[in-house]
Design a protein around this motif. Structure first.
Motif, PDB file in Angstrom:
ATOM      1  N   ILE A 203     -34.221  41.174  -8.813  1.00 58.39           N
ATOM      2  CA  ILE A 203     -34.962  39.932  -9.047  1.00 58.39           C
ATOM      3  C   ILE A 203     -35.730  40.080 -10.346  1.00 58.39           C
ATOM      4  N   VAL A 204     -35.658  39.053 -11.181  1.00 53.31           N
ATOM      5  CA  VAL A 204     -36.274  39.145 -12.513  1.00 53.31           C
ATOM      6  C   VAL A 204     -36.848  37.796 -12.928  1.00 53.31           C
ATOM      7  N   LEU A 235     -27.790  38.899  -8.206  1.00 51.43           N
ATOM      8  CA  LEU A 235     -28.758  38.700  -9.299  1.00 51.43           C
ATOM      9  C   LEU A 235     -29.608  37.456  -8.988  1.00 51.43           C
ATOM     10  N   ILE A 236     -30.921  37.672  -8.886  1.00 44.73           N
ATOM     11  CA  ILE A 236     -31.830  36.547  -8.606  1.00 44.73           C
ATOM     12  C   ILE A 236     -32.690  36.285  -9.832  1.00 44.73           C
ATOM     13  N   GLN A 252     -31.385  29.898 -17.115  1.00 45.08           N
ATOM     14  CA  GLN A 252     -29.922  30.043 -16.995  1.00 45.08           C
ATOM     15  C   GLN A 252     -29.235  29.290 -18.124  1.00 45.08           C
ATOM     16  N   GLN A 253     -29.692  28.065 -18.375  1.00 45.86           N
ATOM     17  CA  GLN A 253     -29.086  27.260 -19.430  1.00 45.86           C
ATOM     18  C   GLN A 253     -29.469  27.797 -20.813  1.00 45.86           C
ATOM     19  N   ARG A 254     -30.744  28.123 -20.975  1.00 49.40           N
ATOM     20  CA  ARG A 254     -31.230  28.541 -22.302  1.00 49.40           C
ATOM     21  C   ARG A 254     -30.534  29.812 -22.779  1.00 49.40           C
ATOM     22  N   TYR A 255     -30.278  30.756 -21.852  1.00 47.53           N
ATOM     23  CA  TYR A 255     -29.695  32.041 -22.246  1.00 47.53           C
ATOM     24  C   TYR A 255     -28.210  32.152 -21.898  1.00 47.53           C
ATOM     25  N   GLY A 256     -27.670  31.122 -21.255  1.00 47.00           N
ATOM     26  CA  GLY A 256     -26.233  31.132 -20.955  1.00 47.00           C
ATOM     27  C   GLY A 256     -25.838  32.226 -19.970  1.00 47.00           C
ATOM     28  N   VAL A 257     -26.740  32.562 -19.074  1.00 46.46           N
ATOM     29  CA  VAL A 257     -26.432  33.568 -18.047  1.00 46.46           C
ATOM     30  C   VAL A 257     -26.660  32.917 -16.676  1.00 46.46           C
ATOM     31  N   THR A 258     -25.663  32.977 -15.815  1.00 46.35           N
ATOM     32  CA  THR A 258     -25.805  32.343 -14.503  1.00 46.35           C
ATOM     33  C   THR A 258     -26.098  33.404 -13.447  1.00 46.35           C
ATOM     34  N   ALA A 259     -27.180  33.169 -12.716  1.00 46.01           N
ATOM     35  CA  ALA A 259     -27.557  34.093 -11.638  1.00 46.01           C
ATOM     36  C   ALA A 259     -26.791  33.725 -10.366  1.00 46.01           C
ATOM     37  N   ASP A 260     -26.904  34.582  -9.345  1.00 46.95           N
ATOM     38  CA  ASP A 260     -26.281  34.264  -8.049  1.00 46.95           C
ATOM     39  C   ASP A 260     -27.204  33.397  -7.203  1.00 46.95           C
ATOM     40  N   LEU A 261     -28.496  33.737  -7.274  1.00 49.84           N
ATOM     41  CA  LEU A 261     -29.512  32.929  -6.596  1.00 49.84           C
ATOM     42  C   LEU A 261     -30.624  32.630  -7.597  1.00 49.84           C
ATOM     43  N   VAL A 262     -31.264  31.489  -7.432  1.00 53.89           N
ATOM     44  CA  VAL A 262     -32.361  31.095  -8.320  1.00 53.89           C
ATOM     45  C   VAL A 262     -33.513  30.613  -7.460  1.00 53.89           C
ATOM     46  N   THR A 263     -34.748  30.924  -7.877  1.00 54.66           N
ATOM     47  CA  THR A 263     -35.905  30.387  -7.153  1.00 54.66           C
ATOM     48  C   THR A 263     -36.703  29.462  -8.059  1.00 54.66           C
ATOM     49  N   ALA A 276     -38.305  26.297  -3.979  1.00 52.76           N
ATOM     50  CA  ALA A 276     -36.917  26.110  -3.557  1.00 52.76           C
ATOM     51  C   ALA A 276     -36.124  27.346  -3.938  1.00 52.76           C
ATOM     52  N   PHE A 277     -35.088  27.631  -3.161  1.00 56.54           N
ATOM     53  CA  PHE A 277     -34.134  28.661  -3.588  1.00 56.54           C
ATOM     54  C   PHE A 277     -32.741  28.097  -3.401  1.00 56.54           C
ATOM     55  N   GLY A 278     -31.856  28.507  -4.299  1.00 53.13           N
ATOM     56  CA  GLY A 278     -30.504  27.967  -4.230  1.00 53.13           C
ATOM     57  C   GLY A 278     -29.549  28.881  -4.947  1.00 53.13           C
ATOM     58  N   GLY A 279     -28.273  28.518  -4.914  1.00 55.03           N
ATOM     59  CA  GLY A 279     -27.289  29.329  -5.622  1.00 55.03           C
ATOM     60  C   GLY A 279     -25.897  29.062  -5.124  1.00 55.03           C
TER      61      GLY A 279
END
Ligand SMILES: Cc1ncc(COP(=O)(O)O)c(C=O)c1O
Ligand SMILES: N[C@H](C=O)CCC(=O)O
Length: 431
Positions: A203-204, A235-236, A252-263, A276-279
């Motif tokens: 988580i980062v 990857l969260i 995610q959009q700004r750095y072009g890296v997609t995580a598996d879960l996002v909070t 919220a959490f999603g992914g």
């Protein structure tokens, strides 16, 4: 100055631990009495003594278009008249989930909760349930709320108060939290190798905002993505601060890296209590009632919180020019502050990502907790209080990020820079 705030603080301390309902508000790292607020509009806060301040806290992030944003206030009033909660599903929850999916990459399913803390706690439970593993890697100085697993080498108020690893967290929980250094992929690799097949999630904070503002260095986030792929680790991205702020689709959009879960938290509720959490579908399908990982909330998806967030997110989605304007305003402040500090020969390092800004009184480049900690805290305190006196409300800790709102005008930014000049002179004379 602050007479009524001081009286209220004394009263509050008799009934509320430390006089506040969240430690980050207590002014512990800068001293003095917290300012009790009466009202706010746009970027102007008014305290209980009637003094006005230009706001760079923005309720710690949610107020991206300013306080008392009229469409949000109207929508909340209208919705409240129909009941403040049902404990049954509403169309609003569906519209909210659909809107987030349109705005953010990589989110197939999203579950609403009531705070950023809850979102992060739930996300790691889901990652553990999905992988069948126990350990989680976090980064020193990152903050993910006050869930037990996160109060190990944490940032924000925990860092400010000198208890980055809190008593009350059991040894077992602490043993399952591994700490790596921000912007240092080698420290992550070492942990993954040492605890092969034991790590459920990394988580980062994709932009760290709880040890001041620290951007990810080039390759850091994509490196985490590759390491997670290589070790089957979830990857969260904790986008509680960065979500809908550093870009419409967040980090995610700004750095072009997609995580598996996002909070998410903060902006997603426009100042009402929401997280919220999603992914990815594959992972989210373990969440109850679809799957066995239990997660629930009596007030989750609350209509007032949903309409507030939905109204704000819709505006950001329909008018992305807000982001361009925020970049311009923040760059203006960043450049102006650099000039002011240089004029007074103050060693300083400034960081900025979108409308998040941090300044550290140090000669070091600030890239992680260790370098953030080199900031001159005495100078920060003196500067903070001088700015407050001069009508500028900054976060009351060197380990918090500034959040700019698009309600800031050029006049307000110029007023802030004038105040910064006067305040740094006063601060240097004081220490
Ligand atoms: C990055 C991050 N994650 C999680 C949290 C926890 O959110 P909350 O305070 O809403 O519980 C915060 C802020 O507090 C945060 O900045
Ligand atoms: N850094 C925290 C959140 O972003 C500060 C807010 C809080 O904990 O009260």
């Amino acid at each position: 100055m602050l007479e009524t705030s001081k009286e209220l603080f004394e009263r509050a301390k008799q009934s509320i631990p430390g006089g506040v309902n969240s430690p980050a508000r207590a002014f512990n790292s800068v001293g003095g009495s917290p300012v009790f607020m009466e009202k706010a509009e746009g970027s102007i806060l008014t305290d209980v003594d009637g003094k006005e301040y230009i706001d760079y806290v923005g309720s710690w992030g949610p107020m991206i278009l300013g306080h008392a944003y009229e469409p949000v206030i109207e929508a909340v009033q209208e919705t409240a008249a129909k009941s403040t909660s049902f404990g049954a599903p509403t169309e609003l929850e569906v519209k909210m989930a659909e809107l987030v999916k349109r705005m953010v990459p990589g989110v197939d399913k999203i579950r609403m909760v009531n705070s950023g803390t809850e979102a992060c706690m739930s996300a790691i439970r889901v990652a553990r349930g999905y992988t069948g593993r126990d350990k989680v890697i976090k980064f020193q100085g990152n903050y993910h709320g006050h869930g037990d697993s996160f109060l190990i080498n944490a940032g924000s108020g925990a860092l400010t108060l000198g208890t980055p690893s809190s008593p009350g967290v059991t040894e077992g929980t602490a043993n399952d939290t591994l700490t790596a250094d921000y912007n240092d992929l080698n420290s992550v690799k070492q942990l993954l190798n040492e605890f092969e097949d034991e790590v459920a999630a990394i988580i980062v904070e994709p932009v760290a905002g709880n040890m001041g503002c620290i951007p990810p260095q080039k390759g850091f986030l994509s490196g985490l993505r590759e390491l997670c792929n290589g070790h089957d680790v979830v990857l969260i991205f904790d986008e509680v601060m960065t979500g809908f702020r550093v870009a419409q689709g967040g980090a995610q959009q700004r750095y072009g890296v997609t995580a598996d879960l996002v909070t998410y938290g903060k902006i997603i509720g426009a100042g009402l209590p929401v997280g919220a959490f999603g992914g990815k579908e594959e992972i989210m399908q373990v969440v109850s009632p679809d799957g066995p990982v239990y997660q629930a909330g009596t007030l989750s998806g609350n209509p007032l919180a949903m309409i507030a967030g939905y109204t704000l997110l819709s505006e950001l989605h329909e008018n992305p020019v807000h982001y361009d304007e925020l970049e311009e305003k923040t760059t203006y402040l960043y450049t102006g502050l650099s000039e002011v500090f240089t004029d007074y020969d103050v060693p300083v390092h400034l960081n900025r990502v979108g409308s998040m800004l941090g300044f550290f009184f140090t000669e070091e480049e600030v890239v992680n907790f260790e370098t953030a900690n080199t900031t001159d805290q005495e100078l920060f305190k003196a500067f903070f209080h001088a700015m407050l006196k001069n009508g500028i409300y900054l976060p009351p800790s060197p380990f918090e990020s500034l959040f700019l709102a698009n309600s800031l005008t050029k006049e307000m930014l110029d007023q802030t820079l004038d105040a910064a000049g006067a305040s740094i002179e006063q601060a240097l004379n004081k220490i």
